[in-house]
Design a protein around this motif. Structure first.
Motif, PDB file in Angstrom:
ATOM      1  N   GLN A 133     -13.792  -4.743  -3.335  1.00 60.12           N
ATOM      2  CA  GLN A 133     -12.869  -5.785  -3.785  1.00 60.12           C
ATOM      3  C   GLN A 133     -12.538  -6.729  -2.643  1.00 60.12           C
ATOM      4  OE1 GLN A 133      -9.549  -4.722  -6.499  1.00 60.12           O
ATOM      5  NE2 GLN A 133      -8.224  -5.833  -5.111  1.00 60.12           N
ATOM      6  N   ILE A 150      -2.589  -4.156  -5.980  1.00 57.72           N
ATOM      7  CA  ILE A 150      -3.851  -4.364  -5.264  1.00 57.72           C
ATOM      8  C   ILE A 150      -4.850  -4.832  -6.315  1.00 57.72           C
ATOM      9  CG2 ILE A 150      -5.662  -3.224  -3.935  1.00 57.72           C
ATOM     10  CD1 ILE A 150      -3.382  -1.229  -3.057  1.00 57.72           C
ATOM     11  N   TYR A 191      -2.683   1.828  -7.916  1.00 55.60           N
ATOM     12  CA  TYR A 191      -3.260   0.641  -7.294  1.00 55.60           C
ATOM     13  C   TYR A 191      -2.746  -0.659  -7.906  1.00 55.60           C
ATOM     14  CZ  TYR A 191      -5.934   4.419  -5.485  1.00 55.60           C
ATOM     15  OH  TYR A 191      -6.248   5.608  -4.882  1.00 55.60           O
ATOM     16  N   LEU A 211     -11.792  -2.379   0.301  1.00 57.08           N
ATOM     17  CA  LEU A 211     -10.987  -3.583   0.143  1.00 57.08           C
ATOM     18  C   LEU A 211     -11.170  -4.473   1.357  1.00 57.08           C
ATOM     19  CD1 LEU A 211      -8.702  -5.059  -1.455  1.00 57.08           C
ATOM     20  CD2 LEU A 211      -7.089  -3.800  -0.014  1.00 57.08           C
ATOM     21  N   THR A 241      -6.469  -9.344  -3.145  1.00 56.45           N
ATOM     22  CA  THR A 241      -5.657  -8.471  -4.005  1.00 56.45           C
ATOM     23  C   THR A 241      -5.080  -9.287  -5.153  1.00 56.45           C
ATOM     24  OG1 THR A 241      -3.580  -8.892  -2.827  1.00 56.45           O
ATOM     25  CG2 THR A 241      -4.955  -7.071  -2.012  1.00 56.45           C
ATOM     26  N   TYR A 265       0.804  -1.221   0.000  1.00 55.87           N
ATOM     27  CA  TYR A 265       0.000   0.000   0.000  1.00 55.87           C
ATOM     28  C   TYR A 265       0.839   1.275   0.000  1.00 55.87           C
ATOM     29  CZ  TYR A 265      -3.252  -3.655   0.849  1.00 55.87           C
ATOM     30  OH  TYR A 265      -3.949  -4.828   0.702  1.00 55.87           O
TER      31      TYR A 265
END
Lengths: 236, 236
Positions: free
Chosen positions: B9, B168, B165, B208, B12, A165
């Motif tokens: 979501q 992810i 992102y 997430l 990942t 992240y």
């Protein structure tokens, strides 16, 4: 998805690195998503600490001010504090504290860290209000005000974010401090813990809110190649 | 935060790259967060398409099967379809479609893309069920089954994720297809659009959810340095 298992973030660290400092969410709206956390105010106006549902900023001169509900923030991270059976800790430096935390198994999910106690030493920094056109975060970080307190009691509050992240958040630990008497606060650079109680909270859910009404953000061409390096410089 | 502005979501893409294919959320739970989307099933059992609240997977032999509520998924992305005033499009290849979409201003936030119409050509691929110990996503992608249909009618469904992102999600476009007669589907590799109606939906909120009960995930040492390269290879 209960509020206790959710960490809520407004904005991204990549936005701050790019100099997108305009406040885009009110403290009132932010506090609907958590009663504890960290962030900064519009224009990068100080390091923000949120404890017990009240938001504070630490100004350039070291003064601590409680924020009005109308204050806006470009970036903040909050959660609802779920006091765990606290763990007593004593005699730790910042690297020792981080090493201890890493041994608790935090690797691939977000955690909130709260450490309330007495510190023989606490070294903090604060960024301060910028005017438009805003510089990038790294230029501002170079001008930060640094404070060092001795024998201070208060709360360390912040987060652990997994490496994946980086850029959305700051990967690793991101910790702020506020003393109980509001005489000292800011982004934690160094510390010597005398003794304190640690509360760790893990999150299954990460909720990210982006300022879609903000034209500067929507049109920004982010430089992702240098992002990780810039965050390392600015936040550590 | 309305459900219409939220993309949800589970898991990942980094987890898939690392071979973490165990299903960790049921289709039933997933559909509480959206009625449209994409994903894959436990063991990497096919490319998943979710349309109108029903979830399907495209198997190795190209057959399409509706998934039971108890089916579990390691990775999926869903949203509630908010039909916009559709835009008519015709005569586009996949790169031309993506270039057209990029001109709509999608850069720094998530979008859902839905394109329902008739395609002179549609080339898809599907991954297929693996057994433990699971290989990584890149080894599986090398063995994918490829299908090519001519003159097919159906829906393209998927997402645009900003570069920040990557890991992810898959940055850029990630599109799946399901024909109306369920004769063809999968991860879209190439297409020739005859004519269709485009629906674009933007999201202010990204939620997430991570499988914190899954020991393999919690203990995984992710190789972040090679992640972006591996996703490029596996997903494009």
């Amino acid at each position: 998805m209960s509020k206790e298992t959710t960490i809520f973030q407004h904005g991204t660290l990549a936005m701050l690195v790019a100099g997108l400092f305009d406040g885009t969410m009110t403290v009132k709206d932010l506090l609907e998503h958590g009663d504890s956390g960290i962030g900064t105010c519009s224009g990068l106006d100080g390091e923000m600490v949120i404890l017990n549902g009240r938001a504070y900023t630490i100004r350039r001169d070291g003064s601590v001010e409680e924020l009005s509900p109308e204050t806006t923030v470009p970036f903040a991270c909050v959660h609802f504090d779920q006091p765990a059976s606290g763990q007593k800790l004593s005699g730790l430096s910042l690297p020792e504290l981080e090493a201890f935390l890493m041994k608790q198994g935090m690797t691939n999910i977000f955690y909130a860290v709260k450490l309330t106690g007495r510190f023989a030493k606490m070294k903090t920094r604060t960024v301060f209000k910028q005017e438009k056109p805003y510089p990038g975060l790294n230029e501002v970080a170079d001008q930060q005000a640094v404070f060092e307190g001795k024998d201070t009691a208060g709360s360390l509050i912040g987060y652990y974010a997994p490496g994946l992240y980086q850029g959305i958040a700051s990967s690793g630990f991101h910790l702020h401090y506020l003393s109980s008497d509001h005489a000292l606060g800011g982004h934690v650079l160094d510390l010597a813990l005398e003794e304190g109680e640690l509360s760790l909270q893990s999150f299954a859910d990460f909720r990210l809110h982006l300022p879609v009404e903000n034209t500067d953000f929507m049109q920004q061409a982010f430089d992702l190649d240098r992002l990780s390096e810039q965050i390392q410089q600015a936040e550590h």
